[in-house]
Design a protein around this motif. Structure first.
Motif, mmCIF file in Angstrom:
data_model
loop_
_atom_site.group_PDB
_atom_site.id
_atom_site.type_symbol
_atom_site.label_atom_id
_atom_site.label_comp_id
_atom_site.label_asym_id
_atom_site.label_seq_id
_atom_site.Cartn_x
_atom_site.Cartn_y
_atom_site.Cartn_z
ATOM 1 N N GLN A 1 -6.729 -1.953 4.342
ATOM 2 C CA GLN A 1 -7.644 -3.082 4.444
ATOM 3 C C GLN A 1 -7.572 -3.799 5.792
ATOM 4 O O GLN A 1 -8.550 -4.387 6.236
ATOM 5 C CB GLN A 1 -7.362 -4.087 3.315
ATOM 6 C CG GLN A 1 -7.686 -3.542 1.926
ATOM 7 C CD GLN A 1 -7.217 -4.463 0.824
ATOM 8 O OE1 GLN A 1 -6.840 -5.607 1.075
ATOM 9 N NE2 GLN A 1 -7.237 -3.966 -0.405
ATOM 10 N N ILE A 2 -6.418 -3.730 6.455
ATOM 11 C CA ILE A 2 -6.299 -4.461 7.715
ATOM 12 C C ILE A 2 -6.920 -3.705 8.888
ATOM 13 O O ILE A 2 -7.033 -4.237 9.978
ATOM 14 C CB ILE A 2 -4.824 -4.786 8.047
ATOM 15 C CG1 ILE A 2 -4.024 -3.503 8.264
ATOM 16 C CG2 ILE A 2 -4.210 -5.636 6.966
ATOM 17 C CD1 ILE A 2 -2.584 -3.773 8.663
ATOM 18 N N LYS B 1 -3.207 -2.608 1.101
ATOM 19 C CA LYS B 1 -3.348 -3.613 2.157
ATOM 20 C C LYS B 1 -3.342 -2.982 3.545
ATOM 21 O O LYS B 1 -4.012 -3.454 4.451
ATOM 22 C CB LYS B 1 -2.223 -4.644 2.058
ATOM 23 C CG LYS B 1 -2.375 -5.644 0.924
ATOM 24 C CD LYS B 1 -1.287 -6.706 0.996
ATOM 25 C CE LYS B 1 -1.448 -7.728 -0.108
ATOM 26 N NZ LYS B 1 -0.378 -8.768 -0.045
ATOM 27 N N GLY C 1 0.814 -1.209 0.000
ATOM 28 C CA GLY C 1 0.000 0.000 0.000
ATOM 29 C C GLY C 1 0.847 1.258 0.000
ATOM 30 O O GLY C 1 2.048 1.223 -0.286
#
Length: 204
Positions: A120-121, A117, A86
């Protein structure tokens, strides 16, 4: 994501400022940092490895110093890409104030955005990782400015840890450097001493 924190360093304001502008000290204190090199006027290229939850990557980023008022304050503007991990961008305002002849209060306020990512986490994991990285940074930084100049990247030795314990702090967040990422293990930084930011700033 917005983070703010205050730390008390066991050194004078000028000593704290000099250390914050010494790229070799910063390289040794930032967890996972491989290099910090001049990249334009008051700007620096940074390479570091970091883990945020399940995402592990090698980042390449750029930092620009603005609003410089030595030895009181400056703002760090950062941005970069982490490839599959990311991206990240933001800024951090760092302020130093004398607490006494032998102590300095460091305050910073940081704002950052992440994508890919990292986004997203979830913000909870990102915030937790940022606080952990910054907490380790100030532990090492306190040891460095307190007298130990050779703390290894995996943490300060016992004597340095003792000095670090004298650095009063709240839990610490820190904006992460960014850049192109290849999901590879943390590398080994070079040991060649870099010119200090102060020297480069004086030329501008």
């Amino acid at each position: 994501m917005e983070l703010s924190e205050t730390h008390t360093l066991p050194v004078s304001q000028q000593r704290a400022w000099d250390a914050l502008n010494d790229t070799e000290i910063l390289r040794a204190c930032i967890p996972g940092c491989e290099s910090i090199d001049p990249d334009g006027d008051n700007a620096y290229a940074v390479v570091m490895s970091a883990s945020v939850g399940p995402v592990k990557a090698r980042f390449k980023g750029r930092m620009q110093l603005t609003g410089i008022d030595a030895p009181n304050t400056y703002t760090i503007v950062f941005e970069g890409q982490g490839g599959a991990a990311g991206f990240g961008k933001g800024n951090a305002r760092v302020t130093l104030e004398p607490a006494s002849e032998a102590a300095t209060t460091l305050t910073y306020v940081a704002s950052a955005q992440v994508g890919g990512k990292l986004a997203q986490i979830g913000s909870r994991l990102v915030d937790g990782a940022a606080r952990k990285i910054a907490g380790e940074f100030f532990k090492r930084f306190g040891a460095q400015v307190g007298g130990d100049a050779t703390a290894p990247d995996d943490g300060p030795p016992a004597a340095a840890a003792t000095a670090a314990q004298n650095t009063e702090s709240t839990p610490a967040p820190a904006p992460q450097s960014d850049g192109e990422a290849t999901e590879e293990p943390e590398g080994t930084a070079g040991t060649k001493r870099k010119k200090s930011w102060t020297a480069w700033i004086s030329k501008s």
